[in-house]
Design a protein around this motif. Structure first.
Motif, PDB file in Angstrom:
ATOM      1  N   ILE A  11       0.931  -0.945   0.153  1.00 11.52           N
ATOM      2  CA  ILE A  11      -0.295   0.291  -0.077  1.00 11.52           C
ATOM      3  C   ILE A  11       0.956   1.244  -0.326  1.00 11.52           C
ATOM      4  N   GLU A  12       1.075   1.896  -1.124  1.00 15.73           N
ATOM      5  CA  GLU A  12       1.966   3.164  -1.145  1.00 15.73           C
ATOM      6  C   GLU A  12       1.531   3.621  -2.702  1.00 15.73           C
ATOM      7  N   ASP A  13       1.830   5.221  -2.185  1.00 17.73           N
ATOM      8  CA  ASP A  13       1.079   5.624  -3.278  1.00 17.73           C
ATOM      9  C   ASP A  13       2.181   5.944  -4.583  1.00 17.73           C
ATOM     10  N   ASP A  14       3.865   6.405  -4.443  1.00 12.05           N
ATOM     11  CA  ASP A  14       4.681   6.631  -4.805  1.00 12.05           C
ATOM     12  C   ASP A  14       4.732   5.689  -5.685  1.00 12.05           C
ATOM     13  N   LEU A  55       3.203  -1.468   4.310  1.00 10.42           N
ATOM     14  CA  LEU A  55       2.595  -0.121   4.645  1.00 10.42           C
ATOM     15  C   LEU A  55       3.269   1.556   4.419  1.00 10.42           C
ATOM     16  N   ASP A  56       2.652   2.371   3.928  1.00 11.22           N
ATOM     17  CA  ASP A  56       3.162   3.387   3.906  1.00 11.22           C
ATOM     18  C   ASP A  56       2.189   3.929   4.565  1.00 11.22           C
ATOM     19  N   LEU A  57       3.098   4.926   4.865  1.00 11.96           N
ATOM     20  CA  LEU A  57       2.231   6.236   5.999  1.00 11.96           C
ATOM     21  C   LEU A  57       1.203   7.723   5.524  1.00 11.96           C
ATOM     22  N   GLY A  58       2.346   8.300   4.972  1.00 16.58           N
ATOM     23  CA  GLY A  58       1.368   9.980   4.047  1.00 16.58           C
ATOM     24  C   GLY A  58       0.754   8.835   2.996  1.00 16.58           C
ATOM     25  N   LEU A  59      -0.335   8.378   2.446  1.00 16.27           N
ATOM     26  CA  LEU A  59      -1.238   7.829   2.136  1.00 16.27           C
ATOM     27  C   LEU A  59      -2.893   9.567   1.081  1.00 16.27           C
TER      28      LEU A  59
END
Ligand code: CA
Length: 227
Positions: A11-14, A55-59
């Motif tokens: 789960i990562e937006d970058d 898991l990324d935190l800044g989503l």
């Protein structure tokens, strides 16, 4: 012989990190599913049923810590937070909310792989130890032993089987016939008298007050319930 391939949900937006993870994890034989936000991630946590989550935190749809909190309500899947946030408080909060590990970006790919393998190993171990605990009563299937406040109980083989069957169905109302059939075997399902005798024996060993049982509860006219 094929080696089992572990499923990892990212789960990562970058986009660049997504690509980096895709290339390096697939090279290590992991099966990947990549989501760019929490909502999709939550859906995939259920349908893809991953062995581990990165898991990324800044989503885009909020702080990944919210995801952590939500998923821990129903799943024990190992989770490694991979975030650029390096403040001690972020790390501590994430671990307290149920993350198994935390890796700060930028990271070494080799280190990430090692941490993934370590988390998977740890989880596999946890899963294979067949232990159950309820209040002060603990079942150790491997040792074939019940412990009360940490002290092994002396139970006959039938008492053990009875208590084990009831504990493994904790919270459910079990009929006399169900218990008898499972513990004593087919042909005994009407022998409620023998069951009553054994339940009373077990109660003496596990209940603080056997006359007012709190663990092995009688359901009048039906059977018994554990807890
Ligand atoms: Ca991000």
């Amino acid at each position: 012989m094929s080696i089992p391939r572990y499923k990892i949900l990212v789960i990562e937006d970058d986009k660049q990190i997504q690509k980096l993870l895709e290339v390096s994890l697939e090279e290590h034989q992991f099966l990947l599913k990549i989501c760019g936000n929490q909502k999709e991630g939550m859906a995939q946590a259920i349908t893809f049923n991953p062995d581990l989550i990165l898991l990324d935190l800044g989503l885009p749809d909020g702080d990944g810590k919210v995801f952590l909190q939500k998923i821990r309500e129903f799943s024990e899947v190992p989770i490694i937070v991979v975030s650029a946030r390096n403040a001690e408080q972020e790390i501590v909060d994430s671990l307290n909310l149920g993350a198994d590990d935390y890796l700060v970006k930028p990271f070494f790919v080799g280190e990430l792989i090692a941490r993934i393998n370590s988390a998977l190993r740890h989880f596999a171990k946890k899963e294979t130890i067949p232990q159950m605990k309820m209040e002060n009563l603990e079942l150790d299937v491997e040792k074939r032993e019940f412990r009360l406040d940490g002290i092994p109980l002396h139970l006959t083989p039938l008492e053990f089987s009875l208590l084990k069957f009831l504990m493994q169905n904790a919270g459910k109302a079990l009929t006399h016939a169900q218990i008898l059939k499972n513990v004593w075997g087919v042909g005994y399902q009407n022998d409620t008298k023998i069951l009553r005798v054994f339940v009373n024996q077990v109660r003496k060993k596990i209940e603080t007050d056997p006359n007012r049982p709190k663990i092995l509860i009688t359901i009048s006219g039906v059977g018994y319930r554990f807890g």
